[in-house]
Design a protein around this motif. Structure first.
Motif, mmCIF file in Angstrom:
data_model
loop_
_atom_site.group_PDB
_atom_site.id
_atom_site.type_symbol
_atom_site.label_atom_id
_atom_site.label_comp_id
_atom_site.label_asym_id
_atom_site.label_seq_id
_atom_site.Cartn_x
_atom_site.Cartn_y
_atom_site.Cartn_z
ATOM 1 N N UNK A 245 -7.179 -18.968 27.362
ATOM 2 C CA UNK A 245 -8.131 -17.915 27.748
ATOM 3 C C UNK A 245 -8.831 -17.335 26.538
ATOM 4 N N UNK A 246 -10.092 -17.069 26.657
ATOM 5 C CA UNK A 246 -10.852 -16.517 25.551
ATOM 6 C C UNK A 246 -12.117 -15.868 26.092
ATOM 7 N N UNK A 247 -12.642 -14.942 25.340
ATOM 8 C CA UNK A 247 -13.878 -14.286 25.718
ATOM 9 C C UNK A 247 -15.037 -15.182 25.318
ATOM 10 N N UNK A 248 -15.934 -15.504 26.252
ATOM 11 C CA UNK A 248 -17.034 -16.416 25.909
ATOM 12 C C UNK A 248 -18.029 -15.754 24.972
ATOM 13 N N UNK A 249 -18.663 -16.581 24.155
ATOM 14 C CA UNK A 249 -19.773 -16.132 23.317
ATOM 15 C C UNK A 249 -21.046 -16.248 24.140
ATOM 16 N N UNK A 250 -21.764 -15.141 24.300
ATOM 17 C CA UNK A 250 -22.984 -15.135 25.095
ATOM 18 C C UNK A 250 -24.187 -15.309 24.186
ATOM 19 N N UNK A 251 -25.062 -16.240 24.542
ATOM 20 C CA UNK A 251 -26.278 -16.489 23.770
ATOM 21 C C UNK A 251 -27.488 -15.938 24.504
ATOM 22 N N UNK A 252 -28.422 -15.429 23.730
ATOM 23 C CA UNK A 252 -29.717 -15.004 24.239
ATOM 24 C C UNK A 252 -30.767 -15.996 23.761
ATOM 25 N N UNK A 253 -31.919 -16.065 24.433
ATOM 26 C CA UNK A 253 -32.975 -16.981 23.977
ATOM 27 C C UNK A 253 -33.319 -16.742 22.510
ATOM 28 N N UNK A 254 -33.482 -17.858 21.784
ATOM 29 C CA UNK A 254 -33.795 -17.754 20.361
ATOM 30 C C UNK A 254 -32.571 -17.631 19.486
ATOM 31 N N UNK A 255 -31.394 -17.982 20.017
ATOM 32 C CA UNK A 255 -30.176 -17.946 19.217
ATOM 33 C C UNK A 255 -29.554 -19.336 19.144
ATOM 34 N N UNK A 256 -28.924 -19.617 18.013
ATOM 35 C CA UNK A 256 -28.208 -20.869 17.786
ATOM 36 C C UNK A 256 -26.742 -20.540 17.587
ATOM 37 N N UNK A 257 -25.864 -21.249 18.292
ATOM 38 C CA UNK A 257 -24.424 -21.105 18.120
ATOM 39 C C UNK A 257 -23.879 -22.353 17.459
ATOM 40 N N UNK A 258 -22.947 -22.176 16.545
ATOM 41 C CA UNK A 258 -22.341 -23.301 15.848
ATOM 42 C C UNK A 258 -20.830 -23.185 15.933
ATOM 43 N N UNK A 259 -20.160 -24.324 16.101
ATOM 44 C CA UNK A 259 -18.699 -24.382 16.166
ATOM 45 C C UNK A 259 -18.159 -24.872 14.834
ATOM 46 N N UNK A 260 -17.151 -24.166 14.316
ATOM 47 C CA UNK A 260 -16.546 -24.531 13.035
ATOM 48 C C UNK A 260 -15.033 -24.528 13.196
ATOM 49 N N UNK A 261 -14.421 -25.715 13.217
ATOM 50 C CA UNK A 261 -12.975 -25.829 13.395
ATOM 51 C C UNK A 261 -12.206 -25.257 12.217
ATOM 52 N N UNK A 262 -12.859 -25.105 11.069
ATOM 53 C CA UNK A 262 -12.183 -24.587 9.875
ATOM 54 C C UNK A 262 -11.872 -23.101 9.983
ATOM 55 N N UNK A 263 -12.448 -22.424 10.982
ATOM 56 C CA UNK A 263 -12.180 -20.995 11.181
ATOM 57 C C UNK A 263 -11.636 -20.802 12.593
ATOM 58 N N UNK A 264 -10.388 -21.226 12.850
ATOM 59 C CA UNK A 264 -9.849 -21.212 14.217
ATOM 60 C C UNK A 264 -9.771 -19.822 14.830
#
Length: 354
Positions: A245-264
């Motif tokens: 379970x986790x709180x989702x990251x919400x994106x708005x138009x004009x935003x970029x989300x990136x996933x980085x496994x190095x920062x768990x």
């Protein structure tokens, strides 16, 4: 428990592994072979657990609800009887006899109990069929999904989805590579917040470690490296990564989300971008107006998986207006070099502007 420490009992009890062995989840079918290739020391336990589950799944006898309860009771009684057993039981298959410890058999019987009484897999349903779309090496490929959603696959990308989509059921696809999505909105008009929407009206893209949930939305997914990214053009996105379970990251138009496994602890981050730059490849034309050069470079790096180095810091203070050929990397780099009045050198994924 980490997968690298899994015994046969652990594999048998893992729901994701069960789905892999039973062929009921394409995400599991993609994950577990890759995991095994990275952990060859676990091959014996892995393969034995998979073989046993496959044998169990071969049972196709129709059973009533009462018979399921009776069989489950018998299994529980058998486990209690085996608790005092001293000898090691033998499992026999058509190929060989196999001596295994009590703990394994107990775990196996528990799995059988789940298959009979909990998961309803004693009579295995017909295996779901999946459709695969693959873009050729040289060009993007447009695809129309059963709900009317449009997808443009980047070269070499692959999209997997159930062949038949049932009305009122959740829509799911699995993506390898890069793609642009224009998702049809099937939720009631009043329902606009994806985080509050029920699962049966969501559209979910599974891209590596990312689960991207939307309602009716336009966005681009870059899933060609170890740091997958999502850029939102319009609508909303609820983004989650990993398990639990986790709180989702919400994106708005004009935003970029990136996933980085190095920062768990916080694997997802986001930043503002010009979203149109990241989806320009779908039309074959990259248009920009008074756009800072660093933003253009960042978009090119994310879109095409290249690394651009600039040796003259003054270039990074410039802004450009014009167009670049969005589906021709070589032509685009040449046009960029001409616009900036610099020489362009490329060696594989490394590009330098001198």
């Amino acid at each position: 428990m980490k997968y690298s420490h899994y015994s046969t009992e652990d594999f048998l009890a893992d729901e994701s592994f069960q789905a892999y062995a039973l062929g009921s989840d394409p995400a599991a079918a993609q994950f577990w072979p890759q995991w095994l290739a990275q952990h060859p020391a676990q091959a014996a336990d892995f393969q034995e657990a998979a073989a046993l589950l496959e044998q169990l799944a071969g049972q196709r006898l129709p059973v009533s609800a009462q018979l399921q309860k009776d069989e489950a009771a018998k299994l529980r009684q058998r486990i209690r009887e085996m608790a005092g057993a001293r000898s090691q039981p033998v499992l026999r298959s058509g190929r060989r006899a196999q001596r295994v410890p009590y703990g394994w058999v107990a775990a196996l019987l528990l799995v059988v109990g789940l298959l009979v009484a909990g998961l309803g897999l004693w009579r295995r349903p017909a295996t779901a069929t999946y459709t695969h779309y693959t873009a050729p090496a040289g060009a993007p490929r447009p695809v129309v999904l059963p709900d009317g959603s449009r997808v443009v696959l980047q070269a070499n990308a692959k999209l997997t989805l159930a062949t038949t989509w049932q009305p009122g059921r959740a829509r799911e696809v699995w993506l390898q590579g890069d793609a642009y999505f224009d998702v049809a909105h099937t939720a009631p008009t009043a329902l606009k917040a994806v985080a509050l929407a029920p699962g049966n009206v969501k559209f979910t893209v599974h891209a590596g470690p990312l689960d991207i949930a939307v309602l009716g939305t336009q966005f681009t997914v870059f899933n060609h490296n170890t740091r997958p990214e999502v850029v939102l053009n319009s609508g909303q996105i609820a983004l989650t990564a990993g398990r639990g379970p986790q709180k989702p990251l919400l994106l708005k138009p004009g935003e970029l989300a990136v996933y980085n496994a190095a920062t768990p602890a916080a694997p997802l981050s986001k930043r503002p971008v010009q979203a149109a730059l990241y989806s320009a490849w779908t039309s074959g034309q990259l248009d920009f107006t008074d756009t800072p050069v660093p933003e253009i470079i960042a978009a090119l790096q994310d879109t095409y998986g290249i690394q651009i180095s600039v040796h003259n810091p003054g270039l990074l203070r410039q802004k450009l207006t014009g167009s670049l050929p969005g589906n021709d990397l070589e032509g685009m780099l040449a046009a960029l070099g001409k616009s900036l009045d610099v020489n362009v050198h490329r060696a594989g994924k490394q590009v330098s502007l001198d």
